[in-house]
Structures are given as structure tokens and as C-alpha cells.
Design a protein around this motif. Structure first.
Motif, PDB file in Angstrom:
ATOM      1  N   VAL A 119       0.808  -1.219   0.000  1.00 22.27           N
ATOM      2  CA  VAL A 119       0.000   0.000   0.000  1.00 22.27           C
ATOM      3  C   VAL A 119       0.848   1.279   0.000  1.00 22.27           C
ATOM      4  CG1 VAL A 119      -1.640   1.386   1.345  1.00 22.27           C
ATOM      5  CG2 VAL A 119      -2.084  -1.044   0.927  1.00 22.27           C
ATOM      6  N   PRO A 120       1.830   1.448   0.902  1.00 21.63           N
ATOM      7  CA  PRO A 120       2.610   2.700   0.896  1.00 21.63           C
ATOM      8  C   PRO A 120       3.268   2.981  -0.455  1.00 21.63           C
ATOM      9  CG  PRO A 120       3.001   1.495   2.930  1.00 21.63           C
ATOM     10  CD  PRO A 120       2.235   0.572   2.023  1.00 21.63           C
ATOM     11  N   HIS A 121       3.826   1.927  -1.063  1.00 23.12           N
ATOM     12  CA  HIS A 121       4.479   2.109  -2.373  1.00 23.12           C
ATOM     13  C   HIS A 121       3.452   2.489  -3.442  1.00 23.12           C
ATOM     14  CE1 HIS A 121       6.963   1.496  -5.906  1.00 23.12           C
ATOM     15  NE2 HIS A 121       6.059   0.650  -6.370  1.00 23.12           N
ATOM     16  N   LEU A 122       2.324   1.787  -3.483  1.00 20.38           N
ATOM     17  CA  LEU A 122       1.304   2.052  -4.500  1.00 20.38           C
ATOM     18  C   LEU A 122       0.722   3.454  -4.343  1.00 20.38           C
ATOM     19  CD1 LEU A 122      -0.569  -1.386  -4.498  1.00 20.38           C
ATOM     20  CD2 LEU A 122       0.932  -0.484  -6.291  1.00 20.38           C
ATOM     21  N   MET A 123       0.490   3.879  -3.109  1.00 15.56           N
ATOM     22  CA  MET A 123      -0.043   5.222  -2.889  1.00 15.56           C
ATOM     23  C   MET A 123       1.004   6.278  -3.238  1.00 15.56           C
ATOM     24  SD  MET A 123      -3.163   4.889  -2.164  1.00 15.56           S
ATOM     25  CE  MET A 123      -3.483   6.622  -1.776  1.00 15.56           C
ATOM     26  N   GLY A 124       2.268   5.972  -2.953  1.00 15.40           N
ATOM     27  CA  GLY A 124       3.334   6.898  -3.338  1.00 15.40           C
ATOM     28  C   GLY A 124       3.400   7.083  -4.848  1.00 15.40           C
TER      29      GLY A 124
END
Length: 301
Positions: A119-124
């Protein structure tokens, strides 16, 4: 929608739009409070109803009152908005989920979101798209963000609300007119289609179906807004004033003027425009049906 302009809506109109937006966005998620109850909550009056639903409304009103404080291109502002929206409703308000989630449709799972660790990578990457993409139009980017947030499902709860909220913020960044437009009302009316196109896009691995649906909703909402702002039973002076606010520094023809006021005749439109020329409100170039008109002084943006 650059160049789209009307006179500034009244405070009453803005209040009514906020109430409609909150009511219908929450209704999509199962909140049953009425417009009258939401108005009462806004006015700090006592309301009888489920405690959770009242809190959902209070939180949503707080978020919509704070819209101008959020930068839709900043990930930390998304988390801040989620914290306000979901405070007291979920344990991890303002934080990305740490567990796996899926979306149920009836008794079967219609969508399994990416693993929490992604999630953090995809949202970034999604926010990088907002900041760095220069080829995609602002309206398309707003719709893409809405879809991708629903696909990633970054939060434990409140993803639908956040997707619709952030789409509105991105549209407002593009044009202030979207501050006065509630797409949530139309999405609520077409709720089954909304979920259907999300599922269709998920299965196809392509957001096209959702984008087409979203753009149609935005177009209908703009038309409704324009109709609501158009003066009813107006006289020549009212129509001329509205037309100048609409066209601003752009030239327009009698045909375009008639499109704003389909209830009047061609002869009436000609008389209106002749009066505007006589009163030095517009200049005219050309003759008869080929004539074009333009405001004599630039309108304020």
C-alpha cells in the motif's frame, strides 16, 4: 473545465450543496440520516438517530468545512483528511491498513485489494502520477485517482468516501466551479452502476469503464448546476448580465446566447443583444446572424 464560469453562487446554495454532498456520499455507505437531520447537525441541534451515523455526519461536515486546507497533491493531506473523516469510527483513522481486505458483493468477493505491505508504495506512485504527469487532463487525473484509490483500498474503512472526496478536491483544484457541484448525489442515484463499473474495471485490469462512468456523472452534474444558476423568468437585463458572466472575455454569437436561454425566441435574443450594444455592455463585429459579441470590459475571474 477551463473557461466554465457563472456568477458566484449564494451562501445558501453552498450550504445546500454541502448538505447534499454529505448526505449522499454517506448514504452510499449505508447512512440513513435525512437532509433535514444533517441540516440540524450542521446547526448544532440535537438529532435522534444511531450514534455511529450521527458521528459519520459530524466528521464529514468537519472535513468539508476544511476542504480549502487540503492540498490534493500531498499524501500527508490525504491521511489527515481520513483521520478527520473516520475519527471515532475506526481504530486506525489517518493510517494505512496493516491487514488484507476484500470487497464483498452479496456472498462472493468481488475484489481482493493488494497486500497491505504494498500500500505505501502504490499510494506513493499514485501521488507521483498526480504531481509529475503533464499529459493527462486534470479531470481525467481526478477520475483515475478515484478509481486507483478504490482499487488499492489503502484504508481499513472509508475508502469510498475518500475516493469521492479526493476526486472533488482535484476537480476543485482545476476549476472553482466544482466547489458548488455534488457528483455524490448522482453517484448515489446510480449506485449499482457505480459498483458495477468498479468491478468491471477491476476484472479488465483497465479503468476505462469507470472513467467513462465518472465523466458522464461530471457532465450531468455540470449541466444541472448550470441550469440551477440560470435565471428563471428573467428579463433582458438579467439575461444579459448572466451571459456576460458566463462568456466573460470570450466572443459569442446569437446562437450561443440562445443556447443559454432556450426558452426565448430568436427575435427576443436579437433584441437583448441590441440592447446590450446600445448600453455599451458589448461590442459587435459583423452583421445579423453572423455577428459576434464581446463584453466591453473584462469580467473578473
Amino acid at each position: 473545465m477551463k473557461g466554465y464560469s457563472v456568477g458566484k453562487p449564494s451562501v445558501k446554495f453552498r450550504k445546500e450543496n454541502k448538505i447534499q454532498t454529505v448526505q449522499h456520499s454517506l448514504a452510499i455507505e449505508g447512512n440513513e440520516l435525512t437532509g433535514e437531520q444533517i441540516t440540524a447537525i450542521l446547526e448544532k441541534k440535537r438529532v435522534l438517530g444511531p450514534k455511529k451515523q450521527i458521528m459519520e455526519v459530524q466528521n464529514a461536515l468537519q472535513v468539508y468545512d476544511s476542504l480549502s486546507s487540503f492540498n490534493p497533491n500531498q499524501e500527508k493531506h490525504l491521511l489527515k483528511a481520513h483521520k478527520l473523516l473516520m475519527q471515532g469510527l475506526v481504530k486506525n483513522a489517518g493510517k494505512y491498513r496493516t491487514g488484507q481486505v476484500g470487497i464483498l458483493k452479496g456472498t462472493h468477493v468481488s475484489h481482493v485489494a493488494p497486500p497491505a505491505k504494498q500500500v505505501p508504495h502504490l499510494m506513493g506512485e499514485l501521488f507521483k502520477f498526480l504531481k509529475e504527469d503533464r499529459e493527462t487532463s486534470a479531470i481525467i487525473k481526478a477520475c483515475v485517482f478515484h478509481y486507483e484509490l478504490e482499487f488499492i483500498h489503502p484504508f481499513e474503512d472509508g475508502n469510498g468516501r475518500m475516493g469521492r472526496l479526493w476526486q472533488q478536491l482535484l476537480l476543485m483544484q482545476h476549476s472553482p466551479v466544482f466547489e458548488y457541484i455534488s457528483t455524490e448525489t448522482l453517484i448515489h442515484e446510480k449506485q449499482m452502476q457505480y459498483y458495477s463499473v468498479l468491478e468491471k474495471s477491476d476484472k479488465a485490469g483497465d479503468s476505462t469503464a469507470f472513467l467513462e462512468f465518472s465523466l458522464e456523472i461530471i457532465l450531468i452534474a455540470l449541466k444541472h448546476f448550470k441550469s440551477a444558476q440560470r435565471p428563471q423568468k428573467a428579463n433582458s437585463t438579467d439575461r444579459i448580465h448572466f451571459a456576460l458572466e458566463h462568456f466573460r472575455e470570450n466572443s459569442f454569437s446569437r446562437k450561443k446566447y440562445l443556447e443559454l436561454f432556450p426558452e426565448i425566441s430568436t427575435a427576443t435574443a436579437s433584441r437583448d443583444l441590441a440592447l446590450a450594444v446600445k448600453e455599451n455592455k458589448v461590442t459587435i463585429t459583423g452583421e445579423k446572424a453572423q455577428a459576434t459579441y464581446k463584453a466591453t470590459t473584462p469580467r473578473l475571474k
